[in-house]
Design a protein around this motif. Structure first.
Motif, PDB file in Angstrom:
ATOM      1  N   MET A   1     -39.980  57.735  -2.321  1.00  0.00           N
ATOM      2  CA  MET A   1     -39.451  56.489  -2.877  1.00  0.00           C
ATOM      3  C   MET A   1     -40.485  55.870  -3.821  1.00  0.00           C
ATOM      4  SD  MET A   1     -37.790  53.283  -0.812  1.00  0.00           S
ATOM      5  CE  MET A   1     -39.333  52.618  -0.234  1.00  0.00           C
ATOM      6  N   ALA A   2     -40.040  55.413  -4.982  1.00  0.00           N
ATOM      7  CA  ALA A   2     -40.952  54.859  -5.981  1.00  0.00           C
ATOM      8  C   ALA A   2     -41.567  53.560  -5.489  1.00  0.00           C
ATOM      9  CB  ALA A   2     -40.196  54.621  -7.286  1.00  0.00           C
ATOM     10  N   LEU A   3     -42.840  53.368  -5.806  1.00  0.00           N
ATOM     11  CA  LEU A   3     -43.540  52.143  -5.438  1.00  0.00           C
ATOM     12  C   LEU A   3     -42.940  50.935  -6.145  1.00  0.00           C
ATOM     13  CD1 LEU A   3     -47.317  53.132  -5.631  1.00  0.00           C
ATOM     14  CD2 LEU A   3     -45.983  52.725  -3.558  1.00  0.00           C
ATOM     15  N   LYS A   4     -42.927  49.812  -5.430  1.00  0.00           N
ATOM     16  CA  LYS A   4     -42.553  48.542  -6.041  1.00  0.00           C
ATOM     17  C   LYS A   4     -43.798  47.669  -6.093  1.00  0.00           C
ATOM     18  CE  LYS A   4     -37.646  48.502  -4.859  1.00  0.00           C
ATOM     19  NZ  LYS A   4     -36.564  47.782  -4.157  1.00  0.00           N
ATOM     20  N   ILE A   5     -43.981  47.018  -7.230  1.00  0.00           N
ATOM     21  CA  ILE A   5     -45.221  46.286  -7.486  1.00  0.00           C
ATOM     22  C   ILE A   5     -44.937  44.808  -7.672  1.00  0.00           C
ATOM     23  CG2 ILE A   5     -47.036  45.957  -9.238  1.00  0.00           C
ATOM     24  CD1 ILE A   5     -47.092  48.982  -9.540  1.00  0.00           C
ATOM     25  N   THR A   6     -45.805  43.968  -7.113  1.00  0.00           N
ATOM     26  CA  THR A   6     -45.719  42.536  -7.392  1.00  0.00           C
ATOM     27  C   THR A   6     -47.019  42.084  -8.051  1.00  0.00           C
ATOM     28  OG1 THR A   6     -46.710  41.526  -5.407  1.00  0.00           O
ATOM     29  CG2 THR A   6     -44.420  42.308  -5.230  1.00  0.00           C
ATOM     30  N   VAL A   7     -46.914  41.000  -8.814  1.00  0.00           N
ATOM     31  CA  VAL A   7     -48.067  40.418  -9.487  1.00  0.00           C
ATOM     32  C   VAL A   7     -48.065  38.922  -9.189  1.00  0.00           C
ATOM     33  CG1 VAL A   7     -49.170  39.953 -11.703  1.00  0.00           C
ATOM     34  CG2 VAL A   7     -48.052  42.158 -11.315  1.00  0.00           C
ATOM     35  N   ILE A   8     -49.121  38.461  -8.534  1.00  0.00           N
ATOM     36  CA  ILE A   8     -49.232  37.064  -8.132  1.00  0.00           C
ATOM     37  C   ILE A   8     -50.123  36.339  -9.133  1.00  0.00           C
ATOM     38  CG2 ILE A   8     -50.030  35.495  -6.318  1.00  0.00           C
ATOM     39  CD1 ILE A   8     -49.533  37.945  -4.377  1.00  0.00           C
ATOM     40  N   GLY A   9     -49.532  35.351  -9.811  1.00  0.00           N
ATOM     41  CA  GLY A   9     -50.224  34.665 -10.908  1.00  0.00           C
ATOM     42  C   GLY A   9     -49.785  35.277 -12.221  1.00  0.00           C
ATOM     43  N   THR A  10     -49.160  34.481 -13.072  1.00  0.00           N
ATOM     44  CA  THR A  10     -48.607  35.029 -14.321  1.00  0.00           C
ATOM     45  C   THR A  10     -49.230  34.357 -15.540  1.00  0.00           C
ATOM     46  OG1 THR A  10     -46.730  33.501 -14.259  1.00  0.00           O
ATOM     47  CG2 THR A  10     -46.419  35.666 -13.239  1.00  0.00           C
ATOM     48  N   GLY A  11     -50.525  34.115 -15.466  1.00  0.00           N
ATOM     49  CA  GLY A  11     -51.249  33.643 -16.640  1.00  0.00           C
ATOM     50  C   GLY A  11     -51.571  34.817 -17.541  1.00  0.00           C
ATOM     51  N   ALA A  78     -41.416  34.785   0.302  1.00  0.00           N
ATOM     52  CA  ALA A  78     -40.710  35.694   1.214  1.00  0.00           C
ATOM     53  C   ALA A  78     -40.051  36.828   0.436  1.00  0.00           C
ATOM     54  CB  ALA A  78     -39.670  34.919   2.020  1.00  0.00           C
ATOM     55  N   GLU A  79     -39.429  36.477  -0.691  1.00  0.00           N
ATOM     56  CA  GLU A  79     -38.792  37.496  -1.537  1.00  0.00           C
ATOM     57  C   GLU A  79     -39.842  38.483  -2.046  1.00  0.00           C
ATOM     58  OE1 GLU A  79     -35.878  37.780  -5.502  1.00  0.00           O
ATOM     59  OE2 GLU A  79     -37.059  35.955  -5.137  1.00  0.00           O
ATOM     60  N   LEU A  80     -40.992  37.953  -2.445  1.00  0.00           N
ATOM     61  CA  LEU A  80     -42.073  38.794  -2.962  1.00  0.00           C
ATOM     62  C   LEU A  80     -42.585  39.750  -1.882  1.00  0.00           C
ATOM     63  CD1 LEU A  80     -43.992  38.627  -5.704  1.00  0.00           C
ATOM     64  CD2 LEU A  80     -45.670  37.925  -4.008  1.00  0.00           C
ATOM     65  N   GLY A  81     -42.822  39.204  -0.674  1.00  0.00           N
ATOM     66  CA  GLY A  81     -43.353  40.026   0.412  1.00  0.00           C
ATOM     67  C   GLY A  81     -42.409  41.134   0.812  1.00  0.00           C
ATOM     68  N   GLU A  82     -41.126  40.841   0.807  1.00  0.00           N
ATOM     69  CA  GLU A  82     -40.126  41.847   1.173  1.00  0.00           C
ATOM     70  C   GLU A  82     -39.973  42.908   0.097  1.00  0.00           C
ATOM     71  OE1 GLU A  82     -35.375  42.002   2.384  1.00  0.00           O
ATOM     72  OE2 GLU A  82     -36.446  40.086   2.373  1.00  0.00           O
ATOM     73  N   PHE A  83     -40.161  42.504  -1.159  1.00  0.00           N
ATOM     74  CA  PHE A  83     -39.937  43.412  -2.299  1.00  0.00           C
ATOM     75  C   PHE A  83     -41.050  44.449  -2.458  1.00  0.00           C
ATOM     76  CE2 PHE A  83     -40.842  44.424  -6.747  1.00  0.00           C
ATOM     77  CZ  PHE A  83     -39.617  44.859  -7.215  1.00  0.00           C
ATOM     78  N   GLY A  84     -42.311  44.014  -2.339  1.00  0.00           N
ATOM     79  CA  GLY A  84     -43.416  44.826  -2.843  1.00  0.00           C
ATOM     80  C   GLY A  84     -44.073  45.762  -1.849  1.00  0.00           C
ATOM     81  N   ASP A  85     -44.588  46.876  -2.401  1.00  0.00           N
ATOM     82  CA  ASP A  85     -45.449  47.794  -1.655  1.00  0.00           C
ATOM     83  C   ASP A  85     -46.918  47.532  -2.003  1.00  0.00           C
ATOM     84  OD1 ASP A  85     -43.246  49.452  -0.558  1.00  0.00           O
ATOM     85  OD2 ASP A  85     -42.954  49.999  -2.668  1.00  0.00           O
ATOM     86  N   VAL A  86     -47.150  47.218  -3.281  1.00  0.00           N
ATOM     87  CA  VAL A  86     -48.499  46.945  -3.776  1.00  0.00           C
ATOM     88  C   VAL A  86     -48.466  45.577  -4.445  1.00  0.00           C
ATOM     89  CG1 VAL A  86     -50.380  47.701  -5.274  1.00  0.00           C
ATOM     90  CG2 VAL A  86     -48.940  49.403  -4.127  1.00  0.00           C
ATOM     91  N   HIS A  87     -49.345  44.671  -3.983  1.00  0.00           N
ATOM     92  CA  HIS A  87     -49.357  43.291  -4.475  1.00  0.00           C
ATOM     93  C   HIS A  87     -50.666  43.029  -5.226  1.00  0.00           C
ATOM     94  CE1 HIS A  87     -45.929  42.330  -1.776  1.00  0.00           C
ATOM     95  NE2 HIS A  87     -46.553  43.123  -0.912  1.00  0.00           N
ATOM     96  N   PHE A  88     -50.577  42.784  -6.527  1.00  0.00           N
ATOM     97  CA  PHE A  88     -51.762  42.495  -7.335  1.00  0.00           C
ATOM     98  C   PHE A  88     -51.985  40.987  -7.406  1.00  0.00           C
ATOM     99  CE2 PHE A  88     -50.829  46.762  -8.853  1.00  0.00           C
ATOM    100  CZ  PHE A  88     -52.108  47.308  -8.977  1.00  0.00           C
ATOM    101  N   VAL A  89     -53.201  40.553  -7.060  1.00  0.00           N
ATOM    102  CA  VAL A  89     -53.562  39.134  -7.123  1.00  0.00           C
ATOM    103  C   VAL A  89     -54.303  38.893  -8.429  1.00  0.00           C
ATOM    104  CG1 VAL A  89     -54.839  37.250  -6.024  1.00  0.00           C
ATOM    105  CG2 VAL A  89     -53.675  38.975  -4.610  1.00  0.00           C
ATOM    106  N   CYS A  90     -53.687  38.110  -9.321  1.00  0.00           N
ATOM    107  CA  CYS A  90     -54.203  37.908 -10.683  1.00  0.00           C
ATOM    108  C   CYS A  90     -54.392  36.433 -11.010  1.00  0.00           C
ATOM    109  CB  CYS A  90     -53.246  38.541 -11.697  1.00  0.00           C
ATOM    110  SG  CYS A  90     -53.028  40.321 -11.508  1.00  0.00           S
ATOM    111  N   VAL A  91     -54.765  35.646 -10.018  1.00  0.00           N
ATOM    112  CA  VAL A  91     -54.904  34.200 -10.235  1.00  0.00           C
ATOM    113  C   VAL A  91     -56.272  33.860 -10.821  1.00  0.00           C
ATOM    114  CG1 VAL A  91     -53.230  33.637  -8.441  1.00  0.00           C
ATOM    115  CG2 VAL A  91     -55.667  33.798  -7.867  1.00  0.00           C
ATOM    116  N   ASN A  92     -56.389  32.634 -11.292  1.00  0.00           N
ATOM    117  CA  ASN A  92     -57.597  32.177 -11.975  1.00  0.00           C
ATOM    118  C   ASN A  92     -58.732  31.896 -10.991  1.00  0.00           C
ATOM    119  OD1 ASN A  92     -59.182  31.347 -14.123  1.00  0.00           O
ATOM    120  ND2 ASN A  92     -58.354  29.270 -14.159  1.00  0.00           N
TER     121      ASN A  92
END
Length: 447
Positions: A1-11, A78-92
């Protein structure tokens, strides 16, 4: 199954990373806590100027006609946690108010908000620039607070984006550094970066502290190189030497190289200044402050360049006060191909001259709105020609291509006096002189 990615912080970092991950073929979800930013991104609009980013974003944002639909945005943890396999933290990670140290509150908040929603195996990947030792602390927090326990792993993957080249640097990085503690983490990150690795990007696997140190070490080295040539510019002015020829001569030594040896008014932006200060602060906390005392002088040389440009301008205007003098400033951003005016040397110089009574008019191809917000009392023009009109001196302070291609003769007709100071050593001195300008550049007193 293909990885799903999340990105936290959209600056700047997060928006670029999210769009690039979608371009690499992944299903991506970006999260931010600022509603206006999320609304903008959902429309395919970027919150900052970065060449090629908006086109990349629009190619993938769900709901935009013709897009792949691989990129979505949310404010729901909650939506983010359920969606992602790999979570990138990109905050300032800004500088703490009144201190040199790094403000970790945004990173800590992101991890605290994400942890309760990690109910199954997940990899959280820090990309923010943090003080060494942060990853150990955050990994322990995740293991304690995530329902998945030890299956909620942490890795550190520092970013090396150059503003103006961020899309290229993300899709085709010159190196990928990952700090990991397990084979599973390394395997997942190799999967994330499979395409650039196949294209030849080096993949460097380290421990947590080394991964954290790579970014701050790289920035400190770069800052040192820039401040070194600016220190040489001071010596050239004292001795009658030519820093441009000096830089050319030492740049042929391949141990030194030619990049970032152009003397000028120094570095700025949202990364280099605050990162080297945070590095010094962290070294002090670790009892290793003597190892980085040289960075204090690097920072001092850099900040001194701004005052030197102000004094050079005063000299060219006859040495008296700035009252009644009209000063045109070409450039507001800290570097070209960006709208970023954070800690901009150009705006700092403009502001100092304004505070000393000069009538300052600024023009920048992309940074005008941000400059107005930061320095509303400065004058602003819609073009370089309008900025120069009636000026007693012209300061070139950001090396935009547009400024290198200006017609000195045309500008000369508009200026009150043909005096130009090149704060970036980037203009064609002979072309300006032929058009009747008195030309001065830092570190080249006779040029």
């Amino acid at each position: 199954m293909a990885l799903k990615i999340t990105v936290i912080g959209t600056g700047y970092l997060g928006a670029t990373h999210a769009a690039a991950m979608a371009e690499l073929g992944f299903e991506v979800m970006g999260l931010d806590v600022v509603p206006e930013k999320i609304d903008k991104l959902r429309r395919g609009e970027v919150p900052m100027y970065e060449p090629g980013l908006e086109e990349l974003l629009r190619r993938h944002v769900a709901g935009i006609e013709g897009s792949t639909g691989r990129l979505r945005f949310t404010m729901d943890w909650a939506e983010l946690g359920e969606f992602g396999d790999v979570h990138f933290v990109c905050v300032n990670t800004p500088q703490r108010h009144g201190e040199y140290a790094c403000d970790m509150s945004y990173v800590d908040s992101a991890i605290a908000s994400l942890a309760p929603h990690l109910k199954g195996p997940a990899l959280v990947v820090g990309k923010s620039t943090v003080p060494v030792g942060s990853a150990d602390r955050l990994a322990a927090y995740l293991a304690e607070h995530a329902p998945a326990g030890a299956d909620a792993e942490l890795a550190w993957n520092p970013e090396f984006l150059r503003e103006g080249f961020a899309v290229q640097d993300t899709l085709h990085p010159d190196r990928i550094v990952v700090g990991v503690r397990s084979e599973r983490s390394e395997k997942l990150l190799r999967e994330v970066y499979a395409t650039p690795v196949e294209e030849g990007s080096p993949f460097v696997v380290t421990d947590f502290p080394t991964a954290e140190l790579v970014k701050t070490s790289a920035n400190s080295f770069l800052a040192t190189k820039i401040s070194f040539i600016n220190a040489m510019a001071e010596l050239c002015e004292a001795t009658g030497g030519d820093v441009a020829k000096l830089a050319e001569a030492i740049g042929y030594d391949d141990r030194i190289g030619r990049k970032f040896l152009r003397a000028g008014i120094g570095f700025g932006g949202g990364c280099l200044p605050k990162d080297i200060r945070a590095f010094m602060a962290r070294a002090g906390e670790l009892g290793a402050d003597q190892a980085l005392t040289f960075l204090r002088e690097i920072d001092s040389i850099n900040m001194r360049q701004r005052g030197r440009m102000v004094e050079l301008t005063r000299q060219e205007l006859g040495g008296g006060p700035f009252l009644g003098k009209r000063v045109a400033v070409l450039g507001a951003t800290f570097k070209p191909d960006s709208d970023d005016v954070r800690d901009s040397p150009a705006l700092n110089v403009a502001g100092q001259i304004h505070l000393q009574g000069g009538q300052v008019t600024v023009y920048d191809p992309k940074g005008m709105d941000n400059a107005r917000s930061l320095f509303p009392t400065l004058g602003y023009a819609d073009s370089a020609l309008e900025a120069v009109r009636g000026a007693h001196v012209v300061l070139h302070l950001t090396e935009w291509r547009e400024f290198r291609e200006l017609d000195p003769a045309e500008l000369g007709e508009a200026a009150a006096e043909r005096v130009v100071l090149d704060g970036r050593n980037a203009l064609d001195a002979e072309a300006w002189r032929r058009a009747g300008w008195r030309f001065r550049a830092m570190g080249r007193p006779g040029a």
